[in-house]
Design an enzyme around this catalytic site. Structure first.
Site, PDB file in Angstrom:
ATOM      1  N   LYS A   1       0.862  -1.193   0.000  1.00 36.53           N
ATOM      2  CA  LYS A   1       0.000   0.000   0.000  1.00 36.53           C
ATOM      3  C   LYS A   1       0.897   1.241   0.000  1.00 36.53           C
ATOM      4  CE  LYS A   1      -4.260   1.212   2.411  1.00 36.53           C
ATOM      5  NZ  LYS A   1      -4.933   1.075   3.705  1.00 36.53           N
TER       6      LYS A   1
HETATM    7  C1  E4P Z   1      -7.985   2.431   3.471  1.00 31.08           C
HETATM    8  O1  E4P Z   1      -7.522   1.379   3.100  1.00 31.08           O
HETATM    9  C2  E4P Z   1      -7.917   2.923   4.854  1.00 31.08           C
HETATM   10  O2  E4P Z   1      -7.299   1.959   5.666  1.00 31.08           O
HETATM   11  C3  E4P Z   1      -9.246   3.148   5.478  1.00 31.08           C
HETATM   12  O3  E4P Z   1     -10.310   2.685   4.706  1.00 31.08           O
HETATM   13  C4  E4P Z   1      -9.413   4.468   6.115  1.00 31.08           C
HETATM   14  O4  E4P Z   1     -10.667   4.486   6.750  1.00 31.08           O
HETATM   15  P1  E4P Z   1     -11.066   5.540   7.884  1.00 31.08           P
HETATM   16  O5  E4P Z   1     -11.368   6.827   7.221  1.00 31.08           O
HETATM   17  O6  E4P Z   1     -12.284   4.924   8.523  1.00 31.08           O
HETATM   18  O7  E4P Z   1      -9.892   5.638   8.816  1.00 31.08           O
END
Ligand code: E4P
Length: 219
Positions: free
Chosen positions: A87
């Site tokens: 990522k």
């Molecule tokens: C994306 O992969 C992130 O880990 C995630 O979806 C962020 O979500 P949040 O806005 O609930 O922290």
């Protein structure tokens, strides 16, 4: 639509996996910190533990922000397990790193995407997944689901292979709306996935079926 769970909590991952509807996991540094996972060794061990539970892709985020460091860190992460998807944040160096990983056959997830232009760059760099953050856009009064529609349209126009991973999903309506638009994947907490089960008419209907069955049996 693939269902990913957005957590580093092993119990939640096991529970989602046991439901039989889980296709993968996404994590981020905040989610890892929430579970108290620290130090390179601890972090790598935790990713391996997640990979051992889930039958699908597991996104592991780089901490580095320069091309050389992202490449080094991403290659190490990819070594942990075949399920690992590196990522990478949506920054200039990140797009260069995604391009590099893509040429090496290493799967990537371009994260922190908040605009269609950013999603277009991720697709051109050859990202496996692009993660537009639906909930965080909603939080600042911008329609997160509308961004999913824009990206799906653009990717279809050009046949990009990058999968649209609707991220920062907060509730079941987000999942339904993104599914209607053709998002390939959604990632959210266990609560958003299990909320899909709920309908009062199901509960009322089941209670009546069971009561009628019991009544008939006593005649
Ligand atoms: C994306 O992969 C992130 O880990 C995630 O979806 C962020 O979500 P949040 O806005 O609930 O922290």
């Amino acid at each position: 639509m693939k269902f990913f769970i957005d957590t580093a909590n092993l119990n939640d991952i096991r529970e989602a996996q046991d439901l039989g509807v889980l296709d993968g996991v996404t994590t981020n540094p905040s989610l890892m910190a929430k579970e108290g996972i620290t130090g390179k060794e601890g972090v790598f061990r935790h990713y391996k533990a997640i990979c051992d539970i889930v039958d699908g892709d597991v996104s592991a985020e780089v901490i580095a922000t320069t091309f050389d460091e992202m490449v080094r860190e991403g290659e190490e992460l990819a070594e942990i397990d075949d399920k690992i998807v590196v990522k990478v944040p949506m920054i200039r160096e990140g797009i260069k790193a995604i391009n590099y990983f893509s040429e090496k056959g290493i799967k990537t997830n371009c994260t922190l995407v908040f605009s269609a232009g950013q999603a277009l760059l991720a697709a051109k760099a050859g990202a496996t997944y692009v993660s537009p953050f639906v909930g965080r856009l909603d939080d600042v009064s911008v329609d997160g689901v509308a961004l999913i529609e824009q990206i799906v349209t653009i990717y279809r126009n050009y046949g990009y292979a990058t999968q649209v991973l609707a991220a920062s999903i907060r509730h079941p309506m987000h999942i339904i709306q993104c599914a209607e638009l053709g998002a390939d994947v959604m990632t959210g907490p266990l609560s958003a996935i299990t909320a899909l089960f709920n309908h009062p008419l199901t509960d009322i209907g089941l209670a009546k079926f069971l009561a009628d069955h019991k009544k008939a049996g006593t005649k």
